[in-house]
Scaffold this motif. Structure first.
Motif, PDB file in Angstrom:
ATOM      1  N   LYS A   4       0.881  -1.140   0.129  1.00 36.36           N
ATOM      2  CA  LYS A   4       0.086   0.075   0.013  1.00 36.36           C
ATOM      3  C   LYS A   4       0.890   1.253   0.016  1.00 36.36           C
ATOM      4  CE  LYS A   4      -3.685  -2.117   2.751  1.00 36.36           C
ATOM      5  NZ  LYS A   4      -4.506  -2.086   3.872  1.00 36.36           N
ATOM      6  N   GLU A  42      -6.310  -4.460  -4.987  1.00 39.20           N
ATOM      7  CA  GLU A  42      -5.215  -5.465  -5.392  1.00 39.20           C
ATOM      8  C   GLU A  42      -5.597  -6.414  -6.528  1.00 39.20           C
ATOM      9  OE1 GLU A  42      -4.078  -7.921  -1.887  1.00 39.20           O
ATOM     10  OE2 GLU A  42      -4.719  -6.499  -0.411  1.00 39.20           O
ATOM     11  N   THR A  84      -5.384   5.679  -0.203  1.00 39.08           N
ATOM     12  CA  THR A  84      -4.438   4.595  -0.204  1.00 39.08           C
ATOM     13  C   THR A  84      -4.514   3.855  -1.740  1.00 39.08           C
ATOM     14  OG1 THR A  84      -4.379   4.131   2.059  1.00 39.08           O
ATOM     15  CG2 THR A  84      -3.721   2.234   0.469  1.00 39.08           C
ATOM     16  N   PHE A  86      -2.547   0.706  -4.244  1.00 36.68           N
ATOM     17  CA  PHE A  86      -1.967  -0.367  -4.410  1.00 36.68           C
ATOM     18  C   PHE A  86      -0.774  -0.534  -5.481  1.00 36.68           C
ATOM     19  CE2 PHE A  86      -5.591  -1.402  -2.009  1.00 36.68           C
ATOM     20  CZ  PHE A  86      -5.347  -2.382  -1.030  1.00 36.68           C
TER      21      PHE A  86
END
Length: 221
Positions: A4, A42, A84, A86
């Motif tokens: 992250k 993800e 956030t 990935f």
């Protein structure tokens, strides 16, 4: 490795080009010319080149064009500071020669500027006196989103020559296709080291024309 990263800065460089500055949650060692896979989760990651040489602050800079207005891209353009994301990588893509014994030509099309800029930063920091020419092709002058920064670099490094080329409007400078501008200036490329990044059709055409102009394949990346 997937991790992250926190978005610490977002800048809309043009209506369809977004600059992201990401702070890794774990050490992230990369080289100029590498790329990463980026996503909002993800499960759905897409490739983007890192737009700088390794930074002292450890941040990761990306330049992203909204080329298809897909749901994925629209959602990415809506991310805000401290969100956030990935990131998986880094993954090797380009690598600057350890021995810079030939004049360098960087050729960037659109946001292909990102990895070429990263390689350029390393070449300039090495402090050699070899000539470096940086050709940046875009559809409009507005798409040369770091034009002023490149002009400033030229003032700082006398061996750097920056040559912007615009294909779809008259902006008071060179017009046409960027790889053809290279060939106009250098009909014989046998003595150069050339790095190229841009849309895939442009890369294919430019590579064929550069090799036909005498560039050895071993001196092309």
């Amino acid at each position: 490795m997937l991790q992250k990263m926190t978005l610490v800065e977002r800048v809309l460089l043009t209506p369809d080009i977004l600059q992201l500055l990401l702070n890794p949650s774990e050490p992230f060692d990369y080289q100029a010319g590498d790329y990463v896979l980026l996503g909002l989760d993800e499960a759905d990651l897409k490739p983007f080149s890192i737009a700088s040489a390794p930074r002292l602050d450890g941040m990761i800079e990306l330049h992203i064009r909204n080329h298809d207005n897909s749901d994925w891209m629209v959602a990415l353009f809506e991310v805000q500071r401290y969100d956030t994301l990935f990131v998986q990588g880094p993954k090797a893509q380009y690598q600057l020669d350890a021995n810079l014994d030939k004049p360098l030509i960087f050729v960037a099309g659109g946001t292909g500027f990102a990895p070429m800029k990263a390689l350029l930063e390393v070449a300039l920091k090495q402090g050699g006196e070899q000539i470096i020419e940086f050709y940046w092709g875009a559809r409009t002058a507005a798409d040369l989103y770091q034009h002023t920064d490149m002009l400033s670099l030229c003032k700082q490094y006398p061996n750097l020559n920056y040559l912007p080329v615009v294909s779809e409007e008259d902006f008071g400078g060179r017009t046409g296709l960027v790889h053809q501008a290279v060939l106009q200036d250098h009909p014989d490329l046998s003595g150069f080291r050339v790095y190229l990044c841009g849309p895939w059709p442009m890369q294919q055409t430019a590579k064929a024309d550069f090799l036909a102009a005498g560039l050895p394949e071993s001196q092309f990346n």
